[in-house]
Design an enzyme around this catalytic site. Sequence first.
Site, mmCIF file in Angstrom:
data_model
loop_
_atom_site.group_PDB
_atom_site.id
_atom_site.type_symbol
_atom_site.label_atom_id
_atom_site.label_comp_id
_atom_site.label_asym_id
_atom_site.label_seq_id
_atom_site.Cartn_x
_atom_site.Cartn_y
_atom_site.Cartn_z
ATOM 1 N N ASN A 127 45.182 44.442 37.641
ATOM 2 C CA ASN A 127 43.760 44.193 37.424
ATOM 3 C C ASN A 127 43.506 42.690 37.284
ATOM 4 O O ASN A 127 43.691 42.119 36.217
ATOM 5 C CB ASN A 127 43.290 44.931 36.171
ATOM 6 C CG ASN A 127 41.792 44.796 35.961
ATOM 7 O OD1 ASN A 127 41.090 44.187 36.759
ATOM 8 N ND2 ASN A 127 41.300 45.360 34.878
ATOM 9 N N CYS A 130 38.673 42.213 36.068
ATOM 10 C CA CYS A 130 37.848 42.754 34.988
ATOM 11 C C CYS A 130 36.846 41.714 34.509
ATOM 12 O O CYS A 130 37.239 40.630 34.074
ATOM 13 C CB CYS A 130 38.718 43.202 33.819
ATOM 14 S SG CYS A 130 37.758 43.874 32.444
#
Length: 301
Positions: A127, A130
């Site tokens: 990720n 975010c």
Amino acid sequence: MANLKTKIAGLSLRNPVMTASGTFGYGLEFEDFVPMSKLGGIIVKGTTLKPREGNDYPRMAETASGMLNCVGLQNKGVDYFAKEIYPQICHFDTNVIVNVSGSSPEDYAECAKIVEGLDNIPAIELNISCPNVKDGGMAFGVTCSGAASVVRAVRKAYSKTLIVKLSPNVTNIAEIARAVEAEGADSVSLINTLMGMSIDIEKRCSRLSIGTGGLSGPAVKPVAVRMVNQVFHAVGIPVVGLGGIMTATDAIEFIMAGATAVEIGTANFIDPSVSGKIVDGINQWLDDHNIENINDIVGII
């Protein structure tokens, strides 16, 4: 019945439907609603090297055709996951993928290395996108150099299937995708949430504790489909599509745009059994159109 099997690099999926990180817990919370064996995979909630408290409340707000969140990657850290959560989910009859985040390339790499030691976790989703944390996260995902630096560090530490989750909050998402592909990403997933804001006009303040948050749900789907199509034509690695998928029709749109697999996110909050229904719906559509293999419609646009 059509063949729904597909592959993301070395990762084999019984069908292209997975659940998105942050919307399906660790899978344990959804066992009463959908058999794990019915899904191509589940992506568990964001995991970081050290525990994170997340952002202050309020951190969710409903919007027209969607929702905003600024949860901020609240989790108890990768060691807790490995010792306490993994033993409870390692038996799932599906691909269990861990969403990994961090504040520096070194954090990402160390976290990924710990996850690699868990035998029944065949892949991670990195990720770098975010929008709800004050450090790291999206800061890496909005430039080619930042995205490349994280993937480069993780690729040295992690040898299993590496999916990189991209931010839509950029000018040219195809450039970012090419940058992470060059550093060894096996796949890219997109999109993460779009930056948004909602204001309470009576209280005269944002409805979210940090002001802004990530917009998800049906409102983002046309943007997501467009970006998936752009990235599909820009890279040679598999693309995983997500963003506002509520039905099998939505999922098929993403697949036609170029997604090898899809992730179901916000829809899980509305109907916890929706991912299984989407699998059935894809199957029915393929049968109705005399299409024998799901891969025959990947990227036909």
